[in-house]
Design a protein around this motif. Structure first.
Motif, mmCIF file in Angstrom:
data_model
loop_
_atom_site.group_PDB
_atom_site.id
_atom_site.type_symbol
_atom_site.label_atom_id
_atom_site.label_comp_id
_atom_site.label_asym_id
_atom_site.label_seq_id
_atom_site.Cartn_x
_atom_site.Cartn_y
_atom_site.Cartn_z
ATOM 1 N N LEU A 130 -0.824 1.562 -17.427
ATOM 2 C CA LEU A 130 -0.719 0.559 -16.568
ATOM 3 C C LEU A 130 -1.372 0.708 -15.076
ATOM 4 O O LEU A 130 -1.285 1.792 -14.934
ATOM 5 C CB LEU A 130 0.693 -0.137 -16.425
ATOM 6 C CG LEU A 130 1.638 -0.259 -17.900
ATOM 7 C CD1 LEU A 130 2.801 -0.577 -17.332
ATOM 8 C CD2 LEU A 130 0.925 -1.349 -18.616
ATOM 9 N N ASP A 131 -1.917 -0.278 -14.557
ATOM 10 C CA ASP A 131 -2.070 -0.150 -13.106
ATOM 11 C C ASP A 131 -0.708 0.124 -12.433
ATOM 12 O O ASP A 131 -0.745 0.831 -11.607
ATOM 13 C CB ASP A 131 -2.741 -1.445 -12.598
ATOM 14 C CG ASP A 131 -4.331 -1.512 -13.254
ATOM 15 O OD1 ASP A 131 -4.610 -0.518 -13.860
ATOM 16 O OD2 ASP A 131 -4.731 -2.779 -13.302
ATOM 17 N N GLY A 154 -4.756 5.139 -7.462
ATOM 18 C CA GLY A 154 -4.219 3.781 -6.883
ATOM 19 C C GLY A 154 -2.885 3.628 -5.910
ATOM 20 O O GLY A 154 -1.907 4.340 -6.270
ATOM 21 N N ASP A 155 -2.862 2.576 -5.267
ATOM 22 C CA ASP A 155 -1.805 2.667 -4.544
ATOM 23 C C ASP A 155 -1.063 1.087 -4.470
ATOM 24 O O ASP A 155 -0.149 0.746 -3.574
ATOM 25 C CB ASP A 155 -2.217 2.607 -3.005
ATOM 26 C CG ASP A 155 -3.174 1.496 -2.346
ATOM 27 O OD1 ASP A 155 -3.509 0.973 -3.300
ATOM 28 O OD2 ASP A 155 -3.356 1.914 -1.203
ATOM 29 N N ALA A 156 -1.148 0.503 -5.754
ATOM 30 C CA ALA A 156 -0.596 -0.894 -6.015
ATOM 31 C C ALA A 156 0.598 -0.802 -6.566
ATOM 32 O O ALA A 156 1.302 -1.867 -6.595
ATOM 33 C CB ALA A 156 -1.653 -1.721 -6.834
ATOM 34 N N ALA A 157 1.133 0.348 -6.996
ATOM 35 C CA ALA A 157 2.485 0.401 -7.487
ATOM 36 C C ALA A 157 3.450 -0.117 -6.646
ATOM 37 O O ALA A 157 3.693 0.370 -5.660
ATOM 38 C CB ALA A 157 2.719 1.674 -8.051
ATOM 39 N N SER A 158 4.460 -0.809 -7.143
ATOM 40 C CA SER A 158 5.767 -1.341 -6.571
ATOM 41 C C SER A 158 6.876 -0.779 -7.003
ATOM 42 O O SER A 158 7.569 -1.014 -8.202
ATOM 43 C CB SER A 158 5.716 -2.844 -6.522
ATOM 44 O OG SER A 158 7.083 -3.306 -5.826
ATOM 45 N N ALA A 159 7.526 -0.013 -6.216
ATOM 46 C CA ALA A 159 8.758 0.610 -6.641
ATOM 47 C C ALA A 159 10.063 -0.343 -6.901
ATOM 48 O O ALA A 159 10.667 -0.217 -7.914
ATOM 49 C CB ALA A 159 9.461 1.593 -5.454
ATOM 50 N N GLY A 202 -0.539 3.742 -11.794
ATOM 51 C CA GLY A 202 -0.999 4.466 -10.368
ATOM 52 C C GLY A 202 -2.498 4.871 -10.371
ATOM 53 O O GLY A 202 -2.930 5.646 -9.454
ATOM 54 N N CYS A 203 -3.205 4.403 -11.395
ATOM 55 C CA CYS A 203 -4.530 4.700 -11.542
ATOM 56 C C CYS A 203 -5.346 3.443 -11.063
ATOM 57 O O CYS A 203 -5.268 2.457 -11.846
ATOM 58 C CB CYS A 203 -4.930 5.295 -12.770
ATOM 59 S SG CYS A 203 -6.698 5.953 -13.046
ATOM 60 N N LYS A 204 -6.620 3.701 -10.334
ATOM 61 C CA LYS A 204 -7.555 2.821 -10.028
ATOM 62 C C LYS A 204 -8.691 3.238 -10.957
ATOM 63 O O LYS A 204 -9.414 4.130 -10.688
ATOM 64 C CB LYS A 204 -7.916 2.539 -8.696
ATOM 65 C CG LYS A 204 -8.765 1.453 -8.425
ATOM 66 C CD LYS A 204 -9.216 1.133 -7.155
ATOM 67 C CE LYS A 204 -9.937 -0.171 -6.857
ATOM 68 N NZ LYS A 204 -11.262 0.028 -7.571
ATOM 69 N N ARG A 205 -8.959 2.476 -12.153
ATOM 70 C CA ARG A 205 -9.899 2.929 -12.916
ATOM 71 C C ARG A 205 -11.440 2.338 -13.083
ATOM 72 O O ARG A 205 -11.702 1.298 -12.128
ATOM 73 C CB ARG A 205 -9.443 2.769 -14.354
ATOM 74 C CG ARG A 205 -8.082 3.362 -14.638
ATOM 75 C CD ARG A 205 -7.696 3.159 -16.218
ATOM 76 N NE ARG A 205 -6.429 3.672 -16.504
ATOM 77 C CZ ARG A 205 -6.314 4.974 -16.776
ATOM 78 N NH1 ARG A 205 -7.379 5.548 -17.296
ATOM 79 N NH2 ARG A 205 -4.999 5.277 -17.243
#
Length: 467
Positions: A239-240, A320-325, A297-300
């Motif tokens: 997942l992103d 990637g930095d889009a993950a939300s805890a 956490g990967c931007k592919r």
């Protein structure tokens, strides 16, 4: 000066050396997540040369060759295997501090008995040595057996026939278990252009005409039952980031209908579909006692020019930095409301997420397994000495390191089992340092349990494999 990569490689204290040589070094390998081809195991493939083993599909190495200015002809192009190997050897000698340097030399030492160092000048010697042994000594199965591997989980699409897993299971001459692992990314990724065509294939294979969410769930359950019949008890998701945008069944029906008719959907609709689909899957995993792995956490697929030429999984992905805890916690919390969280392993490609994961997993533990919710081992770009130390230190700070299920190869190569040794050496150095510093007692009974557990035993117990 220490000898280059000797028996005490990465081990600097007496405690670290004792932990590795007395305990970790002797433990088998359980590779619960990888990308190797089960057909090659079933057919016991033999490789003609070291390039086929090392450079065929290995985007880790491809990235570094590009970083060294190597023309694509010698990476994924039509250069000869010998030419490609030369370019890799010339690149490798510059990779001081890179895990690829250590991995490559561990593989040369363990499988080919080569204790020198590979560079442009020694490439011909190493080429001849490896090729002679690959042609006369090694095959896929002998490499697996020599690596003391007891079980392998591959990565398999829901529409896969699993024919090669069946053939391996029926072959009494090979006693290593090779089990499928369920990877339904093509069903999850509703925004992809091939979603509708893939759903058509899923309909055909499952025997269920998929026209809405209810029929999609029925088709997925059918395929999960088929996978379970063939030994599957592990899932995996790329997942992103972990989403939590809940929606009604009627909303999901409309989103699916739009995509099956070729219409585009909004970003919000995509997130709603993925949320509800992942919640459904997680509840099913809990029901049938499967473990759930989530890699995020990967931007592919960066570098549009190269991606258009080579496609995915060719070395153009980044952190990637889009993950939300918060969304990760909300996703698990929604499952906890009905006590339906499966055994879950969270891997983030972004090392900045280590502490967040460490605190999230502590909220949702249960008695079904020690460390029911796990932080996965340092993954991909973090799969190096610093990344492993940071991940284990963070987990130790915030959780229960003694229940950690340890290392996996995440690889397409049959020589990658030495990554388990690399991890074990780093782990023993870390724990040994704590012992020598007086931060943990020199209690060999407890240390043996911890080290052997992280190496192998914890994973066996966590997944419930019959070994």
């Amino acid at each position: 000066m220490k000898q280059f990569m000797d028996k005490d490689f990465l081990l600097t204290t007496d405690s670290a050396k004792a932990l590795f040589h007395n305990y970790a070094e002797k433990m088998p390998v359980l590779d619960y997540h990888c990308h190797i081809n089960p057909r090659e195991i079933a057919e016991d493939r033999k490789f003609e040369n070291i390039t086929q083993v090392w450079l065929g599909g290995d985007h880790y190495k491809w990235r570094q060759m590009r970083s060294n200015g190597v023309d694509e002809k010698y990476i994924t192009g039509d250069a000869t295997d010998r030419e490609k190997f030369q370019k890799w050897a010339e690149t490798l000698e510059k990779l001081i501090g890179n895990p690829l340097y250590h991995w490559s030399h561990l593989e040369l030492q363990r499988y080919f008995g080569y204790t020198g160092h590979l560079c442009g000048d020694t490439a011909e010697e190493v080429w001849n040595l490896c090729n002679e042994q690959l042609q006369n000594k090694w095959s896929v199965r002998s490499l697996i057996k020599a690596s003391n591997v007891t079980l392998i989980c591959t990565t398999d699409d829901p529409i896969d026939s699993l024919e090669w897993h069946k053939k391996i299971a029926e072959d009494d001459t090979f006693d290593v278990q090779v089990l499928p692992a369920w990877r339904p990314d093509k069903v999850t990724n509703i925004e992809k252009p091939d979603y509708a065509s893939y759903i058509g294939k899923l309909s055909e294979v499952s025997g269920v005409e998929i026209k809405d969410f209810a029929s999609l769930k029925e088709a997925i359950k059918n395929r999960m039952a088929f996978f379970a019949e063939n030994g599957c008890s592990v899932s995996d998701h790329g997942l992103d980031f972990v989403l939590y945008h809940p929606a009604s069944e009627e909303t999901i029906d409309s989103i699916i209908a739009k995509r099956l008719s070729g219409q585009d959907i909004t970003k919000e609709e995509m997130m709603q579909y993925k949320t509800e689909f992942m919640l459904f899957l997680a509840r099913e995993y809990h029901r049938i006692n499967w473990a759930m792995q989530i890699h995020y956490g990967c931007k592919r697929d960066n570098n549009a020019f190269m991606f258009s030429k080579l496609g995915p999984d060719t070395g153009f992905d980044c952190i990637g930095d889009a993950a939300s805890a918060a969304q990760t916690a909300d996703f698990l919390n929604a499952l906890s409301a009905t006590n339906e969280i499966p055994r879950t392993i969270l891997y983030s490609l972004n090392p900045n997420d280590d502490a967040a994961i460490g605190t999230i997993i502590g909220c949702f533990q249960g008695t079904e397994a020690a460390g029911k919710i796990q932080q996965g081992s340092a993954w991909w770009f973090n799969d190096n000495k610093t990344g492993m130390i940071n991940q284990m230190t963070s987990l130790a700070n915030l959780g229960c390191l003694g229940n950690f299920i340890g290392m996996l190869t995440d690889s397409r190569s049959f020589l990658s089992y030495t990554r388990h040794e690399y991890f074990r050496r780093i782990m023993c150095e870390l724990i040994g340092g704590w012992v020598d510093n007086g931060e943990y007692p020199d209690d060999q009974k407890a240390l043996k349990t911890i080290v052997e557990g992280i190496c192998y035993n914890n994973a066996v117990e966590y997944f419930g494999f019959d070994l």
